[in-house]
Enzyme design. Structure first.
Site, PDB file in Angstrom:
ATOM      1  N   HIS A  38       0.831  -1.206   0.000  1.00 43.41           N
ATOM      2  CA  HIS A  38       0.000   0.000   0.000  1.00 43.41           C
ATOM      3  C   HIS A  38       0.871   1.263   0.000  1.00 43.41           C
ATOM      4  O   HIS A  38       0.553   2.253  -0.665  1.00 43.41           O
ATOM      5  CB  HIS A  38      -0.907   0.021   1.230  1.00 43.41           C
ATOM      6  CG  HIS A  38      -1.889  -1.101   1.289  1.00 43.41           C
ATOM      7  ND1 HIS A  38      -1.792  -2.110   2.221  1.00 43.41           N
ATOM      8  CD2 HIS A  38      -2.983  -1.385   0.533  1.00 43.41           C
ATOM      9  CE1 HIS A  38      -2.800  -2.952   2.043  1.00 43.41           C
ATOM     10  NE2 HIS A  38      -3.528  -2.543   1.029  1.00 43.41           N
ATOM     11  N   GLY A 148      -2.981  -1.912  -6.905  1.00 39.85           N
ATOM     12  CA  GLY A 148      -1.888  -2.865  -6.991  1.00 39.85           C
ATOM     13  C   GLY A 148      -2.144  -3.935  -8.041  1.00 39.85           C
ATOM     14  O   GLY A 148      -3.266  -4.414  -8.202  1.00 39.85           O
ATOM     15  N   LYS A 150      -1.189  -6.899  -7.829  1.00 39.89           N
ATOM     16  CA  LYS A 150      -1.433  -8.207  -7.206  1.00 39.89           C
ATOM     17  C   LYS A 150      -2.868  -8.651  -7.432  1.00 39.89           C
ATOM     18  O   LYS A 150      -3.137  -9.827  -7.673  1.00 39.89           O
ATOM     19  CB  LYS A 150      -1.124  -8.169  -5.706  1.00 39.89           C
ATOM     20  CG  LYS A 150      -1.299  -9.546  -5.036  1.00 39.89           C
ATOM     21  CD  LYS A 150      -1.106  -9.465  -3.538  1.00 39.89           C
ATOM     22  CE  LYS A 150      -2.323  -8.896  -2.855  1.00 39.89           C
ATOM     23  NZ  LYS A 150      -3.483  -9.844  -2.902  1.00 39.89           N
ATOM     24  N   ASP A 151      -3.798  -7.715  -7.350  1.00 42.95           N
ATOM     25  CA  ASP A 151      -5.205  -8.005  -7.641  1.00 42.95           C
ATOM     26  C   ASP A 151      -5.459  -7.699  -9.123  1.00 42.95           C
ATOM     27  O   ASP A 151      -6.157  -6.741  -9.469  1.00 42.95           O
ATOM     28  CB  ASP A 151      -6.106  -7.167  -6.731  1.00 42.95           C
ATOM     29  CG  ASP A 151      -5.914  -7.519  -5.265  1.00 42.95           C
ATOM     30  OD1 ASP A 151      -6.394  -8.578  -4.850  1.00 42.95           O
ATOM     31  OD2 ASP A 151      -5.262  -6.731  -4.553  1.00 42.95           O
ATOM     32  N   VAL A 177       4.447  -5.784  -4.632  1.00 49.23           N
ATOM     33  CA  VAL A 177       5.564  -5.771  -3.692  1.00 49.23           C
ATOM     34  C   VAL A 177       5.611  -7.131  -3.006  1.00 49.23           C
ATOM     35  O   VAL A 177       4.573  -7.663  -2.594  1.00 49.23           O
ATOM     36  CB  VAL A 177       5.418  -4.644  -2.651  1.00 49.23           C
ATOM     37  CG1 VAL A 177       6.572  -4.667  -1.659  1.00 49.23           C
ATOM     38  CG2 VAL A 177       5.352  -3.285  -3.355  1.00 49.23           C
ATOM     39  N   SER A 186       0.215  -9.037   1.373  1.00 50.09           N
ATOM     40  CA  SER A 186      -1.242  -9.015   1.477  1.00 50.09           C
ATOM     41  C   SER A 186      -1.614  -8.825   2.933  1.00 50.09           C
ATOM     42  O   SER A 186      -0.935  -9.343   3.830  1.00 50.09           O
ATOM     43  CB  SER A 186      -1.832 -10.332   0.958  1.00 50.09           C
ATOM     44  OG  SER A 186      -3.205 -10.442   1.294  1.00 50.09           O
ATOM     45  N   SER A 187      -2.692  -8.092   3.171  1.00 51.81           N
ATOM     46  CA  SER A 187      -3.167  -7.936   4.548  1.00 51.81           C
ATOM     47  C   SER A 187      -3.519  -9.284   5.152  1.00 51.81           C
ATOM     48  O   SER A 187      -3.393  -9.487   6.366  1.00 51.81           O
ATOM     49  CB  SER A 187      -4.379  -7.000   4.579  1.00 51.81           C
ATOM     50  OG  SER A 187      -4.045  -5.711   4.104  1.00 51.81           O
TER      51      SER A 187
END
Length: 296
Positions: A38, A148, A150-151, A177, A186-187
């Site tokens: 983030h 991001g 990633k998604d 990242v 990831s959270s």
């Protein structure tokens, strides 16, 4: 806007008042529990915009039945610290009633790109994503919004929505990242122990195996997938949802074509936690991927 401490705002009126002046606005939409991924989005926005707005809202409409809405990690003080360090000017933290007041009845559904993969595994998920993102774009009215990579499918859905609905905003994708192990930040990684996180890096290794097979000349999608599946088979705790090679419209094909948007996506449950990841497959996009930030 001159750099000062990040201001936390909870109402739509406060946001619009704060953004009444001139200058390019950048929006970073998140569900909070911020990490270095983030922060990379915020820093990118900081470099390109006059005012950076970070939204923190755990959107109930993108969670399905029996998903982790109630236990999704939340820590506003932590988020504020990350936001300030990365350079956000405003942190918009609305409650559910602000975003979905009594009588709210509208849902945004993006066809095509939202339907396979995550759309199939999590029915209604992308309707919730598209709805909240469009609301945030309308509230903030940024020139640019940062997401991001990633998604990846989410990014494709948002881009299609913005294009189809003529929303005047540039959608900026920011590279994934990763931990030094290769695990995408990831959270939801917070649900895993350090040992489990290390083992979860097998998702990244599987994607790299597919990349390597493609670099060696393989073009048959089934054989490309098999290269990744062979790696995933080494982890006894994995419950694979999908490993797919898709084009820019999220369509799987029998053979890889020379499409710069060709991507390899994976989703799996490890130790009870559902994780996703992806990498580019084409040579041009892979060179971009090699410059991904790492959390070292």
């Amino acid at each position: 806007m001159n750099r000062t401490a990040t201001r936390v705002l909870s109402s739509i009126e406060e946001v619009r008042e704060a953004l009444a002046g001139p200058g390019r606005v950048g929006l970073v939409p998140t569900m909070g529990y911020l990490h270095e991924g983030h922060a990379a989005l915020i820093r990118r926005a900081r470099a390109e915009c006059d005012t950076v707005v970070l939204s923190v809202f755990v959107n109930p409409r993108q969670f399905g039945v029996n998903e982790d809405l109630s236990r999704y990690p939340r820590d506003l003080n932590r988020d504020l610290a990350v936001a300030e360090a990365a350079g956000a000017d405003l942190l918009f933290h609305p409650d559910v009633a602000t975003m979905y007041p009594a009588g709210y009845a509208t849902t945004v559904a993006v066809g095509g790109v939202s339907e396979p993969l995550e759309g199939s595994s999590r029915p209604g998920h992308f309707d919730g994503v598209a709805t909240v993102v469009l609301k945030l774009l309308n509230i903030v009215q940024p020139e640019r919004a940062y997401f991001g990579e990633k998604d990846w499918q989410q990014l494709a859905v948002v881009r299609r929505m913005v294009r189809d609905l003529n929303v005047p905003v540039q959608i900026v994708g920011v590279p994934t990242v990763r931990e030094p192990s290769g695990l995408a930040l990831s959270s939801r990684n917070s649900y895993l122990t350090p040992e489990q996180q290390a083992r979860a890096a097998i998702l990244s290794r599987a994607l790299q195996a597919v990349q390597a097979a493609a670099a060696a000349g393989e073009r048959d999608t089934a054989r490309l997938r098999q290269a990744g599946l062979a790696v995933l088979a080494e982890e006894p705790e994995i419950e694979l949802d999908y490993l797919a090679v898709v084009d820019g419209d999220m369509r799987e094909k029998a053979h890889v074509e020379n499409d710069p948007l060709t991507r390899v996506l994976v989703a799996a449950r490890l130790f009870g936690v559902r994780l996703i990841d992806n990498v580019p497959l084409s040579p041009a996009e892979r060179r971009l991927s090699e410059r991904e930030s790492r959390n070292t």
